[in-house]
Design a protein around this motif. Structure first.
Motif, short mmCIF file in Angstrom:
data_model
loop_
_atom_site.label_atom_id
_atom_site.label_comp_id
_atom_site.label_asym_id
_atom_site.label_seq_id
_atom_site.Cartn_x
_atom_site.Cartn_y
_atom_site.Cartn_z
N GLY A 52 3.67 5.80 -3.21
CA GLY A 52 4.93 6.50 -3.41
C GLY A 52 5.73 6.72 -2.15
N GLN A 53 5.39 6.00 -1.06
CA GLN A 53 6.09 6.15 0.22
C GLN A 53 7.09 5.01 0.37
N ASP A 63 -1.26 5.82 -9.03
CA ASP A 63 0.10 5.33 -9.24
C ASP A 63 1.02 6.53 -9.41
N LEU A 64 1.64 6.96 -8.30
CA LEU A 64 2.43 8.19 -8.33
C LEU A 64 3.68 8.06 -9.18
N HIS A 65 4.31 6.88 -9.15
CA HIS A 65 5.49 6.67 -10.01
C HIS A 65 5.09 6.76 -11.47
N GLY A 66 3.95 6.18 -11.82
CA GLY A 66 3.46 6.24 -13.19
C GLY A 66 3.13 7.66 -13.60
N VAL A 67 2.53 8.41 -12.69
CA VAL A 67 2.20 9.82 -12.98
C VAL A 67 3.47 10.61 -13.26
N SER A 122 0.83 -1.20 0.00
CA SER A 122 0.00 0.00 0.00
C SER A 122 0.87 1.26 0.00
N ALA A 123 1.92 1.25 0.83
CA ALA A 123 2.82 2.41 0.90
C ALA A 123 3.57 2.58 -0.42
N GLY A 152 13.19 -6.23 -3.26
CA GLY A 152 14.04 -6.08 -4.44
C GLY A 152 13.57 -4.94 -5.32
N VAL A 153 12.27 -4.81 -5.48
CA VAL A 153 11.72 -3.71 -6.28
C VAL A 153 12.07 -2.36 -5.64
N LEU A 154 11.94 -2.28 -4.33
CA LEU A 154 12.24 -1.03 -3.64
C LEU A 154 13.72 -0.66 -3.79
#
Length: 232
Positions: free
Chosen positions: A40-41, A221-225, A35-36, A73-75
């Motif tokens: 974008g957290q 989706d903040l990364h996508g934005v 969720s975080a 790993g993604v983080l």
């Protein structure tokens, strides 16, 4: 995943943390980490992921541990630490391989492919993406197939084969639409836009970028934005 869904997930997870069951707490911590991340957290996501990892380890839940390692790993990859990211993916892949879980093996294999792609090792990346695609096809995992095909397209784009890249991006977008994967659809639309941009069809590229941006904003989706806004 919409913002409201992420908020509901966080609320339910926080409630689950009040119970004494360590497995329930571990699942809740992993849900909070996801969720975080959606919001974008990254720092908060990493904190919850570590809590989940410790709890899953304490109860010898290998699947939970490996799933958490995948997120970790993604983080790390998002933070630019590809070495730590790769270590997480490889450990997760070892666990999934031992358990014989083809879908999870495919996801870990694909994530490793992304790391090789990021450092320009395209032949290795392409081999890993095709391996993941085969596993997803065996499992009839449509979202996984879409993701693998999209990643193959990224390799083709990076090596200058724009026609094959466009073919992959369009197939990935269509598969995401059919499976109801809104984030995947947005990524696919944006990737198609990149090909139009690279071929100097700027008006068509902008149409695709704006369509992708609208979906990223809709689902929170903040990364996508951020990524799509940069393209525009």
């Amino acid at each position: 995943v919409a913002v409201s869904d992420g908020q509901k997930l966080a609320a339910l997870s926080a409630e689950a943390l009040r119970h004494d069951d360590n497995r329930g707490k571990a699942i809740a911590e992993l849900a909070l980490a996801h969720s975080a991340k959606i919001g974008g957290q990254s720092k908060e996501s990493g904190h919850h992921a570590q809590q989940a990892l410790d709890l899953f380890t304490s109860i010898d839940d290998e699947v939970g541990r490996a799933d958490t390692l995948m997120l970790t790993g993604v983080l790390h990859a998002q933070a630019g630490d590809l070495e730590k990211s790769g270590a997480c993916y490889r450990e997760a892949l070892d666990i999934f391989s031992h358990l014989g879980d083809p879908r999870r093996i495919a996801r870990a294999t694909m994530n490793l492919g992304s790391l090789h792609r990021a450092v320009g090792e395209y032949p290795i990346a392409l081999e890993l993406f095709h391996r993941a695609l085969e596993l997803f096809e065996r499992s009839d995992d449509q979202r996984g197939i879409a993701s693998a095909v999209g990643n193959i397209g990224v390799v083709y784009k990076s090596t200058g084969d724009l026609p094959r890249a466009l073919e992959c991006y369009q197939r990935s977008r269509d598969l995401c639409e059919l499976s109801g994967d809104r984030r995947g659809t947005a990524i696919g639309i944006g990737n198609v836009g990149i090909i139009f941009f690279d071929t100097q069809d700027y008006s068509t590229a902008r149409i695709h970028f704006e369509a992708a941006l609208a979906i990223h904003q809709e689902i929170g989706d903040l990364h996508g934005v951020a990524r799509t806004t940069a393209n525009i």
